[in-house]
Design a protein around this motif. Structure first.
Motif, PDB file in Angstrom:
ATOM      1  N   GLY A 159      39.650  42.052  28.543  1.00 17.09           N
ATOM      2  CA  GLY A 159      40.810  42.254  29.064  1.00 17.09           C
ATOM      3  C   GLY A 159      40.891  43.579  29.904  1.00 17.09           C
ATOM      4  O   GLY A 159      41.240  43.872  31.201  1.00 17.09           O
ATOM      5  N   LEU A 160      40.237  44.714  29.197  1.00 18.63           N
ATOM      6  CA  LEU A 160      40.025  45.936  30.189  1.00 18.63           C
ATOM      7  C   LEU A 160      38.988  45.899  31.177  1.00 18.63           C
ATOM      8  O   LEU A 160      39.322  46.511  32.290  1.00 18.63           O
ATOM      9  CB  LEU A 160      39.323  47.171  29.114  1.00 18.63           C
ATOM     10  N   VAL A 161      38.038  44.937  31.157  1.00 22.63           N
ATOM     11  CA  VAL A 161      37.087  44.850  32.236  1.00 22.63           C
ATOM     12  C   VAL A 161      37.972  44.039  33.115  1.00 22.63           C
ATOM     13  O   VAL A 161      37.675  44.513  34.644  1.00 22.63           O
ATOM     14  CB  VAL A 161      35.880  43.839  31.837  1.00 22.63           C
ATOM     15  N   VAL A 162      38.570  43.084  33.056  1.00 25.91           N
ATOM     16  CA  VAL A 162      39.369  42.378  34.067  1.00 25.91           C
ATOM     17  C   VAL A 162      40.638  43.306  34.747  1.00 25.91           C
ATOM     18  O   VAL A 162      40.542  43.415  35.960  1.00 25.91           O
ATOM     19  CB  VAL A 162      40.287  40.927  33.414  1.00 25.91           C
ATOM     20  N   ILE A 163      40.954  44.165  33.854  1.00 22.79           N
ATOM     21  CA  ILE A 163      42.126  45.278  34.435  1.00 22.79           C
ATOM     22  C   ILE A 163      41.409  46.059  35.534  1.00 22.79           C
ATOM     23  O   ILE A 163      41.871  46.401  36.333  1.00 22.79           O
ATOM     24  CB  ILE A 163      42.778  45.905  33.243  1.00 22.79           C
ATOM     25  N   GLY A 164      40.330  46.550  34.980  1.00 19.87           N
ATOM     26  CA  GLY A 164      39.377  47.663  35.700  1.00 19.87           C
ATOM     27  C   GLY A 164      39.090  46.755  37.229  1.00 19.87           C
ATOM     28  O   GLY A 164      39.095  47.595  38.291  1.00 19.87           O
ATOM     29  N   VAL A 165      38.445  45.727  37.073  1.00 23.39           N
ATOM     30  CA  VAL A 165      38.472  44.747  38.514  1.00 23.39           C
ATOM     31  C   VAL A 165      39.428  44.761  39.401  1.00 23.39           C
ATOM     32  O   VAL A 165      39.329  44.910  40.384  1.00 23.39           O
ATOM     33  CB  VAL A 165      37.700  43.600  37.893  1.00 23.39           C
ATOM     34  N   VAL A 166      40.648  44.288  38.790  1.00 21.98           N
ATOM     35  CA  VAL A 166      42.109  44.321  39.567  1.00 21.98           C
ATOM     36  C   VAL A 166      42.260  45.681  40.091  1.00 21.98           C
ATOM     37  O   VAL A 166      42.511  45.614  41.308  1.00 21.98           O
ATOM     38  CB  VAL A 166      42.908  43.717  38.775  1.00 21.98           C
ATOM     39  N   VAL A 167      42.167  46.613  39.361  1.00 23.61           N
ATOM     40  CA  VAL A 167      42.377  47.947  39.994  1.00 23.61           C
ATOM     41  C   VAL A 167      41.537  48.247  41.037  1.00 23.61           C
ATOM     42  O   VAL A 167      41.913  49.077  42.104  1.00 23.61           O
ATOM     43  CB  VAL A 167      42.424  49.164  38.762  1.00 23.61           C
ATOM     44  N   ALA A 168      40.263  48.181  40.648  1.00 25.55           N
ATOM     45  CA  ALA A 168      39.221  48.427  41.731  1.00 25.55           C
ATOM     46  C   ALA A 168      39.547  47.728  43.058  1.00 25.55           C
ATOM     47  O   ALA A 168      39.463  48.383  44.294  1.00 25.55           O
ATOM     48  CB  ALA A 168      37.875  48.289  41.284  1.00 25.55           C
ATOM     49  N   LEU A 169      39.610  46.431  42.982  1.00 26.97           N
ATOM     50  CA  LEU A 169      40.190  45.628  44.248  1.00 26.97           C
ATOM     51  C   LEU A 169      41.249  45.987  44.967  1.00 26.97           C
ATOM     52  O   LEU A 169      41.240  46.209  46.200  1.00 26.97           O
ATOM     53  CB  LEU A 169      40.105  44.103  43.940  1.00 26.97           C
ATOM     54  N   ALA A 170      42.420  46.323  44.173  1.00 26.57           N
ATOM     55  CA  ALA A 170      43.617  46.896  44.969  1.00 26.57           C
ATOM     56  C   ALA A 170      43.336  48.170  45.486  1.00 26.57           C
ATOM     57  O   ALA A 170      43.780  48.295  46.732  1.00 26.57           O
ATOM     58  CB  ALA A 170      44.629  46.942  43.671  1.00 26.57           C
ATOM     59  N   ALA A 171      42.542  49.128  44.884  1.00 26.64           N
ATOM     60  CA  ALA A 171      42.241  50.543  45.425  1.00 26.64           C
ATOM     61  C   ALA A 171      41.478  50.188  46.625  1.00 26.64           C
ATOM     62  O   ALA A 171      41.582  50.909  47.835  1.00 26.64           O
ATOM     63  CB  ALA A 171      41.691  51.295  44.495  1.00 26.64           C
ATOM     64  N   GLY A 172      40.139  49.282  46.728  1.00 27.86           N
ATOM     65  CA  GLY A 172      39.441  48.983  47.717  1.00 27.86           C
ATOM     66  C   GLY A 172      40.330  48.491  49.080  1.00 27.86           C
ATOM     67  O   GLY A 172      40.154  48.816  50.126  1.00 27.86           O
ATOM     68  N   GLY A 173      41.300  47.598  48.690  1.00 24.14           N
ATOM     69  CA  GLY A 173      42.050  46.939  49.488  1.00 24.14           C
ATOM     70  C   GLY A 173      43.156  48.100  50.290  1.00 24.14           C
ATOM     71  O   GLY A 173      43.277  47.943  51.504  1.00 24.14           O
ATOM     72  N   PHE A 174      43.610  49.061  49.492  1.00 20.32           N
ATOM     73  CA  PHE A 174      44.428  50.045  50.120  1.00 20.32           C
ATOM     74  C   PHE A 174      43.767  50.975  51.027  1.00 20.32           C
ATOM     75  O   PHE A 174      44.129  51.176  52.097  1.00 20.32           O
ATOM     76  CB  PHE A 174      45.184  50.815  49.010  1.00 20.32           C
ATOM     77  N   GLY A 175      42.481  51.237  50.388  1.00 16.95           N
ATOM     78  CA  GLY A 175      41.531  52.138  51.230  1.00 16.95           C
ATOM     79  C   GLY A 175      41.325  51.462  53.000  1.00 16.95           C
ATOM     80  O   GLY A 175      41.305  52.108  53.764  1.00 16.95           O
ATOM     81  N   ILE A 176      40.927  50.102  52.647  1.00 16.88           N
ATOM     82  CA  ILE A 176      40.854  49.414  53.929  1.00 16.88           C
ATOM     83  C   ILE A 176      42.215  49.328  54.854  1.00 16.88           C
ATOM     84  O   ILE A 176      42.025  49.683  55.956  1.00 16.88           O
ATOM     85  CB  ILE A 176      40.412  47.854  53.574  1.00 16.88           C
ATOM     86  N   ILE A 177      43.259  48.980  54.459  1.00 13.94           N
ATOM     87  CA  ILE A 177      44.386  49.148  55.217  1.00 13.94           C
ATOM     88  C   ILE A 177      44.716  50.388  55.415  1.00 13.94           C
ATOM     89  O   ILE A 177      44.971  50.618  56.853  1.00 13.94           O
ATOM     90  CB  ILE A 177      45.387  48.693  54.201  1.00 13.94           C
TER      91      ILE A 177
END
Length: 137
Positions: A27-45
């Motif tokens: 669960g922690l790994v899944v949450i970490g991956v989701v947070v990393a993807l969201a942060a990366g997406g925000f950075g691209i935008i």
């Protein structure tokens, strides 16, 4: 009555606890991956949002609406060596553009301030300067 003590099997709780620990880590790994993807997406935008006009800042200082006329005061700051083109517009309550004008701040100046009057087909509710970008030549 003699009582005998036998070796008991390990408690059944240990496998359940281990399962909970593994699930918790997954669960922690899944949450970490989701947070990393969201942060990366925000950075691209954020990168694309600022890419169209780096170093250019425009501001609507004031506007005055009188009937079918809008007087807009603006300021633009930019790198001295770049010519910049901006759009002034007046809009209605539904943000439909009623009138627009393009201004150019030539190279050799680090910015400009000015006032323009836009004539509209009906009464506007607001005005702005926007879409400032470096132009060729």
């Amino acid at each position: 009555m003699p009582t005998s003590v036998t070796d008991a099997a390990p408690p059944a709780e240990e496998p359940a606890d281990r399962t909970k620990t593994v699930r918790g880590r997954i669960g922690l790994v899944v949450i970490g991956v989701v947070v990393a993807l969201a942060a990366g997406g925000f950075g691209i935008i954020a990168g694309f949002a600022g890419a169209s006009s780096p170093g250019i800042a425009s501001q609507t200082v004031a506007y005055d609406i009188t009937g079918n006329s809008v007087k807009i005061s603006y300021s633009v700051a930019k790198p001295e060596g770049d010519p910049v083109r901006c759009t002034l517009d007046a809009f209605d309550t539904d943000f439909n553009i009623l009138a627009e004008k393009t201004i150019v701040v030539p190279a050799g100046k680090s910015g400009a301030t000015g006032t323009e009057t836009l004539t509209t087909p009906r009464e506007a509710t607001g005005a702005r300067i926007h879409e400032c970008a470096k132009t060729a030549g």
